[in-house]
Scaffold this motif. Structure first.
Motif, mmCIF file in Angstrom:
data_model
loop_
_atom_site.group_PDB
_atom_site.id
_atom_site.type_symbol
_atom_site.label_atom_id
_atom_site.label_comp_id
_atom_site.label_asym_id
_atom_site.label_seq_id
_atom_site.Cartn_x
_atom_site.Cartn_y
_atom_site.Cartn_z
ATOM 1 N N UNK A 185 14.307 27.420 19.562
ATOM 2 C CA UNK A 185 15.242 28.550 19.580
ATOM 3 C C UNK A 185 14.612 29.804 18.980
ATOM 4 N N UNK A 186 13.760 29.628 17.973
ATOM 5 C CA UNK A 186 13.148 30.784 17.316
ATOM 6 C C UNK A 186 11.702 31.020 17.767
ATOM 7 N N UNK A 187 11.261 30.310 18.809
ATOM 8 C CA UNK A 187 9.947 30.538 19.389
ATOM 9 C C UNK A 187 8.783 30.002 18.567
ATOM 10 N N UNK A 188 9.028 28.987 17.742
ATOM 11 C CA UNK A 188 7.974 28.446 16.887
ATOM 12 C C UNK A 188 7.667 26.988 17.174
ATOM 13 N N UNK A 189 8.111 26.477 18.319
ATOM 14 C CA UNK A 189 7.975 25.047 18.585
ATOM 15 C C UNK A 189 6.536 24.578 18.747
ATOM 16 N N UNK A 190 5.596 25.475 19.048
ATOM 17 C CA UNK A 190 4.204 25.061 19.255
ATOM 18 C C UNK A 190 3.275 25.505 18.126
ATOM 19 N N UNK A 191 3.839 26.004 17.048
ATOM 20 C CA UNK A 191 3.040 26.477 15.912
ATOM 21 C C UNK A 191 2.885 25.361 14.887
ATOM 22 N N UNK A 192 1.651 25.042 14.543
ATOM 23 C CA UNK A 192 1.410 24.037 13.507
ATOM 24 C C UNK A 192 1.880 24.540 12.139
ATOM 25 N N UNK A 193 1.592 25.803 11.825
ATOM 26 C CA UNK A 193 1.965 26.362 10.526
ATOM 27 C C UNK A 193 3.318 27.043 10.658
ATOM 28 N N UNK A 194 4.321 26.467 10.011
ATOM 29 C CA UNK A 194 5.666 27.040 10.068
ATOM 30 C C UNK A 194 5.808 28.071 8.946
ATOM 31 N N UNK A 195 6.139 29.317 9.295
ATOM 32 C CA UNK A 195 6.243 30.383 8.289
ATOM 33 C C UNK A 195 7.580 30.300 7.542
ATOM 34 N N UNK A 196 7.652 29.448 6.542
ATOM 35 C CA UNK A 196 8.927 29.143 5.897
ATOM 36 C C UNK A 196 9.568 30.365 5.237
ATOM 37 N N UNK A 197 8.809 31.183 4.524
ATOM 38 C CA UNK A 197 9.436 32.336 3.880
ATOM 39 C C UNK A 197 9.908 33.385 4.889
ATOM 40 N N UNK A 198 9.102 33.775 5.872
ATOM 41 C CA UNK A 198 9.647 34.693 6.877
ATOM 42 C C UNK A 198 10.863 34.103 7.605
ATOM 43 N N UNK A 199 10.860 32.791 7.819
ATOM 44 C CA UNK A 199 12.005 32.145 8.455
ATOM 45 C C UNK A 199 13.255 32.303 7.590
ATOM 46 N N UNK A 200 13.121 32.007 6.298
ATOM 47 C CA UNK A 200 14.274 32.076 5.394
ATOM 48 C C UNK A 200 14.725 33.518 5.188
ATOM 49 N N UNK A 201 13.777 34.416 5.048
ATOM 50 C CA UNK A 201 14.128 35.801 4.725
ATOM 51 C C UNK A 201 14.528 36.637 5.937
ATOM 52 N N UNK A 202 13.999 36.322 7.115
ATOM 53 C CA UNK A 202 14.240 37.177 8.280
ATOM 54 C C UNK A 202 15.012 36.522 9.421
ATOM 55 N N UNK A 203 14.782 35.223 9.633
ATOM 56 C CA UNK A 203 15.406 34.555 10.776
ATOM 57 C C UNK A 203 16.748 33.915 10.409
ATOM 58 N N UNK A 204 16.812 33.260 9.265
ATOM 59 C CA UNK A 204 18.086 32.634 8.868
ATOM 60 C C UNK A 204 19.238 33.643 8.800
#
Length: 172
Positions: free
Chosen positions: A24-43
């Motif tokens: 859904x957020x376009x990260x399904x093929x990325x080995x390194x998940x950007x947890x802080x940008x995810x929490x701060x910008x996507x959530x």
């Protein structure tokens, strides 16, 4: 002994949810998940009233993080946040674990219960096991790490060697 018991959720259900979320957020093929940008910008986009707080160590004490699903709130201790920001695997996993609580543990999905003396809580009913499985899968997704060794997973996914080994064991 009082324990919290969550609605049963299997590792495969967690894996399916993570894959759908990452897609859904376009990260399904990325080995390194950007947890802080995810929490701060996507959530905040996925959950409009989401709140993320970095709290002083003196206020949080020995708690690395805490989540209040009914308030859509995650609080992370400042030193944990700072280490996660520089890629420390254990601290990245702490934040991913708290995201797991946010997505998986509504007030009505958790019960305080008294187990019989010989009764053990099944892992898939333990909210902490569920959040650990969620965090591990978010940062080192099983469908992406097949065939990798622990060191490669640690380096490419930004998790500790220990977390990489746990994820590999979960594939068996």
């Amino acid at each position: 002994m009082n324990r919290y018991k969550a609605d049963a959720v299997s590792r495969n259900e967690i894996r399916r949810f993570i894959h759908t979320l990452k897609k859904k957020v376009g990260l399904e093929n990325k080995l390194y998940f950007p947890i802080l940008p995810f929490v701060e910008n996507i959530l905040p986009i996925l959950i409009p009233d989401f709140q993320f707080e970095v709290a002083p160590s003196i206020e949080m004490g020995n708690k690395h993080g805490e989540t209040y699903p009914s308030k859509n709130l995650i609080r992370i201790r400042e030193d944990v946040y700072l280490r996660a920001a520089v890629g420390e695997g254990r601290d990245r996993l702490t934040i991913a674990h708290e995201v797991g609580h946010l997505f998986m543990h509504e007030d009505d999905s958790i019960a305080l219960c008294r187990l019989a003396p010989t009764e053990k809580l099944k892992p898939y009913e333990d909210p902490e096991w569920q959040a650990d499985a969620f965090g591990g899968e978010l940062l080192a997704s099983s469908y992406l790490i097949k065939g990798m060794n622990p060191l490669a997973i640690s380096i490419n996914c930004g998790v500790s060697i220990s977390a990489a080994r746990v994820q590999l064991r979960s594939l068996r």
